[in-house]
Design a protein around this motif. Structure first.
Motif, PDB file in Angstrom:
ATOM      1  N   PRO A 152      -6.590  -5.825  -1.359  1.00  0.00           N
ATOM      2  CA  PRO A 152      -7.367  -5.041  -0.382  1.00  0.00           C
ATOM      3  C   PRO A 152      -7.891  -3.727  -0.937  1.00  0.00           C
ATOM      4  O   PRO A 152      -8.943  -3.249  -0.511  1.00  0.00           O
ATOM      5  CB  PRO A 152      -6.359  -4.800   0.751  1.00  0.00           C
ATOM      6  CG  PRO A 152      -5.013  -4.906   0.113  1.00  0.00           C
ATOM      7  CD  PRO A 152      -5.163  -5.957  -0.952  1.00  0.00           C
ATOM      8  N   HIS A 153      -7.186  -3.134  -1.885  1.00  0.00           N
ATOM      9  CA  HIS A 153      -7.602  -1.848  -2.439  1.00  0.00           C
ATOM     10  C   HIS A 153      -8.817  -2.009  -3.352  1.00  0.00           C
ATOM     11  O   HIS A 153      -9.684  -1.144  -3.411  1.00  0.00           O
ATOM     12  CB  HIS A 153      -6.437  -1.203  -3.178  1.00  0.00           C
ATOM     13  CG  HIS A 153      -5.167  -1.225  -2.383  1.00  0.00           C
ATOM     14  ND1 HIS A 153      -5.012  -0.506  -1.223  1.00  0.00           N
ATOM     15  CD2 HIS A 153      -4.005  -1.931  -2.549  1.00  0.00           C
ATOM     16  CE1 HIS A 153      -3.814  -0.733  -0.715  1.00  0.00           C
ATOM     17  NE2 HIS A 153      -3.190  -1.600  -1.492  1.00  0.00           N
TER      18      HIS A 153
ATOM     19  N   ASN B  21     -11.744  -2.574  -0.962  1.00  0.00           N
ATOM     20  CA  ASN B  21     -12.117  -1.299  -0.343  1.00  0.00           C
ATOM     21  C   ASN B  21     -12.943  -0.447  -1.308  1.00  0.00           C
ATOM     22  O   ASN B  21     -13.946   0.162  -0.912  1.00  0.00           O
ATOM     23  CB  ASN B  21     -10.870  -0.523   0.076  1.00  0.00           C
ATOM     24  CG  ASN B  21     -11.207   0.798   0.728  1.00  0.00           C
ATOM     25  OD1 ASN B  21     -11.921   0.854   1.727  1.00  0.00           O
ATOM     26  ND2 ASN B  21     -10.721   1.893   0.156  1.00  0.00           N
TER      27      ASN B  21
ATOM     28  N   SER C 195     -16.406  -1.813  -1.469  1.00  0.00           N
ATOM     29  CA  SER C 195     -17.134  -1.530  -0.223  1.00  0.00           C
ATOM     30  C   SER C 195     -17.749  -0.135  -0.258  1.00  0.00           C
ATOM     31  O   SER C 195     -18.896   0.071   0.168  1.00  0.00           O
ATOM     32  CB  SER C 195     -16.192  -1.657   0.978  1.00  0.00           C
ATOM     33  OG  SER C 195     -15.704  -2.966   1.108  1.00  0.00           O
ATOM     34  N   TRP C 196     -17.011   0.827  -0.787  1.00  0.00           N
ATOM     35  CA  TRP C 196     -17.536   2.183  -0.926  1.00  0.00           C
ATOM     36  C   TRP C 196     -18.539   2.275  -2.071  1.00  0.00           C
ATOM     37  O   TRP C 196     -19.528   3.008  -1.984  1.00  0.00           O
ATOM     38  CB  TRP C 196     -16.387   3.174  -1.123  1.00  0.00           C
ATOM     39  CG  TRP C 196     -15.642   3.433   0.142  1.00  0.00           C
ATOM     40  CD1 TRP C 196     -14.441   2.889   0.533  1.00  0.00           C
ATOM     41  CD2 TRP C 196     -16.057   4.280   1.215  1.00  0.00           C
ATOM     42  NE1 TRP C 196     -14.088   3.342   1.776  1.00  0.00           N
ATOM     43  CE2 TRP C 196     -15.059   4.199   2.226  1.00  0.00           C
ATOM     44  CE3 TRP C 196     -17.163   5.090   1.429  1.00  0.00           C
ATOM     45  CZ2 TRP C 196     -15.143   4.908   3.420  1.00  0.00           C
ATOM     46  CZ3 TRP C 196     -17.252   5.804   2.629  1.00  0.00           C
ATOM     47  CH2 TRP C 196     -16.253   5.708   3.598  1.00  0.00           C
TER      48      TRP C 196
ATOM     49  N   LYS D 136      -4.160   3.889   6.051  1.00  0.00           N
ATOM     50  CA  LYS D 136      -5.438   4.546   5.808  1.00  0.00           C
ATOM     51  C   LYS D 136      -6.058   4.091   4.479  1.00  0.00           C
ATOM     52  O   LYS D 136      -6.863   4.799   3.884  1.00  0.00           O
ATOM     53  CB  LYS D 136      -5.251   6.066   5.791  1.00  0.00           C
ATOM     54  CG  LYS D 136      -4.802   6.645   7.124  1.00  0.00           C
ATOM     55  CD  LYS D 136      -4.620   8.153   7.039  1.00  0.00           C
ATOM     56  CE  LYS D 136      -4.182   8.745   8.383  1.00  0.00           C
ATOM     57  NZ  LYS D 136      -3.984  10.220   8.290  1.00  0.00           N
ATOM     58  N   GLU D 137      -5.691   2.889   4.045  1.00  0.00           N
ATOM     59  CA  GLU D 137      -6.153   2.427   2.736  1.00  0.00           C
ATOM     60  C   GLU D 137      -7.624   2.029   2.696  1.00  0.00           C
ATOM     61  O   GLU D 137      -8.159   1.733   1.630  1.00  0.00           O
ATOM     62  CB  GLU D 137      -5.303   1.246   2.261  1.00  0.00           C
ATOM     63  CG  GLU D 137      -5.314   0.028   3.160  1.00  0.00           C
ATOM     64  CD  GLU D 137      -4.170   0.028   4.146  1.00  0.00           C
ATOM     65  OE1 GLU D 137      -3.597  -1.056   4.374  1.00  0.00           O
ATOM     66  OE2 GLU D 137      -3.841   1.083   4.704  1.00  0.00           O
ATOM     67  N   SER D 138      -8.303   2.043   3.854  1.00  0.00           N
ATOM     68  CA  SER D 138      -9.729   1.724   3.870  1.00  0.00           C
ATOM     69  C   SER D 138     -10.604   2.973   3.828  1.00  0.00           C
ATOM     70  O   SER D 138     -11.834   2.881   3.875  1.00  0.00           O
ATOM     71  CB  SER D 138     -10.074   0.899   5.115  1.00  0.00           C
ATOM     72  OG  SER D 138      -9.797   1.632   6.296  1.00  0.00           O
ATOM     73  N   GLN D 139      -9.996   4.147   3.736  1.00  0.00           N
ATOM     74  CA  GLN D 139     -10.753   5.389   3.703  1.00  0.00           C
ATOM     75  C   GLN D 139     -11.369   5.637   2.323  1.00  0.00           C
ATOM     76  O   GLN D 139     -10.919   5.095   1.316  1.00  0.00           O
ATOM     77  CB  GLN D 139      -9.849   6.560   4.078  1.00  0.00           C
ATOM     78  CG  GLN D 139      -9.350   6.533   5.509  1.00  0.00           C
ATOM     79  CD  GLN D 139      -8.559   7.774   5.883  1.00  0.00           C
ATOM     80  OE1 GLN D 139      -8.258   8.611   5.037  1.00  0.00           O
ATOM     81  NE2 GLN D 139      -8.214   7.903   7.155  1.00  0.00           N
ATOM     82  N   LYS D 140     -12.389   6.498   2.308  1.00  0.00           N
ATOM     83  CA  LYS D 140     -13.039   6.852   1.049  1.00  0.00           C
ATOM     84  C   LYS D 140     -12.044   7.499   0.088  1.00  0.00           C
ATOM     85  O   LYS D 140     -12.085   7.261  -1.126  1.00  0.00           O
ATOM     86  CB  LYS D 140     -14.212   7.805   1.307  1.00  0.00           C
ATOM     87  CG  LYS D 140     -14.956   8.186   0.030  1.00  0.00           C
ATOM     88  CD  LYS D 140     -16.048   9.208   0.296  1.00  0.00           C
ATOM     89  CE  LYS D 140     -16.735   9.608  -1.008  1.00  0.00           C
ATOM     90  NZ  LYS D 140     -17.747  10.681  -0.803  1.00  0.00           N
TER      91      LYS D 140
ATOM     92  N   ALA E  77     -10.302   4.948  -1.879  1.00  0.00           N
ATOM     93  CA  ALA E  77     -11.168   4.366  -2.908  1.00  0.00           C
ATOM     94  C   ALA E  77     -11.265   5.285  -4.124  1.00  0.00           C
ATOM     95  O   ALA E  77     -11.222   4.834  -5.276  1.00  0.00           O
ATOM     96  CB  ALA E  77     -12.557   4.099  -2.334  1.00  0.00           C
TER      97      ALA E  77
ATOM     98  N   LEU F 262     -12.293 -10.058   1.742  1.00  0.00           N
ATOM     99  CA  LEU F 262     -10.871  -9.979   1.433  1.00  0.00           C
ATOM    100  C   LEU F 262     -10.153 -11.153   2.072  1.00  0.00           C
ATOM    101  O   LEU F 262     -10.318 -11.414   3.261  1.00  0.00           O
ATOM    102  CB  LEU F 262     -10.287  -8.671   1.979  1.00  0.00           C
ATOM    103  CG  LEU F 262      -8.759  -8.514   1.943  1.00  0.00           C
ATOM    104  CD1 LEU F 262      -8.275  -8.381   0.502  1.00  0.00           C
ATOM    105  CD2 LEU F 262      -8.327  -7.301   2.762  1.00  0.00           C
TER     106      LEU F 262
END
Length: 262
Positions: free
Chosen positions: A62-63, A66, A69-70, A103-107, A110, A163
């Protein structure tokens, strides 16, 4: 999209396949109107080497997804970055806190993931059973960090990042599959849950059922060669260049290169 634009992978990636791009490009030229599907996209060496118009790039990490995605949005990093052991472990702690706080989907996640990847030991992406990133500090004399990654935005515009498990992918008749799963080796903690032998078998059977061109690479262990051979793949053994291993072993390795429906 500018097909002449050559962009190298942003991340260091253990077992990366840049060396395989010329071989795949010679096959891809007959299928260049297809959608490139990678069930395990890793460091994007193949996608950036082939530059397809359309791609479905999946992974179980997932990381990693993510970060991409950014990157697709036009990533500019504001994070201070140095090849410093104290900074590395501080950021590793911060990253694991973000994971714990969901909060692993935050900028920020990334950005830290990029720093940890570039600075950690041999480009290894490793997690413990709690899902915490635990790769140790690296041994690089110098590191070139990128802060402005907006050049990738146009190239990734029509690429879809997803994912999840490979069996959830929608394989259309226009697909061309390149699968480079976690290798059949002792180290398998690339993501929470790992990738065990039953997953290798499940993947091979799933790939064999597809009615589109399929290319697979894996460690050339006896059981992997036997598995793909029995499923009707054309199997070759190739010598890979020096590789990045979790042990630091950089000796050449024998790899399987298998094809079906070409």
């Amino acid at each position: 999209m500018n097909h002449e634009q050559k962009l190298s992978p942003v991340l260091k990636w253990a077992g990366g396949k840049r060396w395989l791009v010329p071989t795949l490009r010679s096959i891809w030229k007959d299928y260049s109107n297809s959608t490139l599907v990678e069930p395990f996209c890793g460091g994007l060496a193949i996608a950036l080497g082939l530059i397809p118009d359309d791609a479905i790039l999946n992974d179980i990490n997932p990381h990693l997804i993510n970060f991409y995605s950014w990157l697709k949005k036009g990533l500019i990093l504001s994070l201070p970055m140095n090849n410093n052991q104290e900074m590395y472990y501080k950021y590793r702690q911060d990253f694991n806190k973000l994971i714990q706080q969901k909060k692993e989907s935050q900028k920020e996640a990334a950005e830290i993931f990029y720093y940890l990847n570039r600075t950690g030991f041999n480009g290894l992406c490793r997690f413990n059973k709690k899902g915490e990133f635990n790769t140790p500090f690296g041994r690089y004399k110098t590191i070139n960090y990128r802060t402005d990654m907006t050049a990738y935005q146009a190239v990734l515009e029509n690429w879809q990042f997803s994912l999840g498990d490979f069996e959830n992918l929608n394989i259309s008749r226009k697909s061309f599959i390149y699968a480079d799963p976690p290798y059949d080796v002792e180290f398998r903690q690339y993501s929470v849950g790992g990738f065990e032998w039953n997953d290798q078998v499940r993947l091979a059977k799933w790939l064999a059922q597809q009615a589109v061109p399929v290319v697979v690479s894996n460690q050339a262990t006896a059981r992997i060669l036997d598995l793909y051979g029995q499923l009707g793949f054309t199997v070759q053994i190739v010598s890979a260049p020096r590789r990045i291993a979790c042990t630091g072993d950089r000796t050449p390795a024998l790899e399987m290169f298998a094809t079906k429906n070409l």
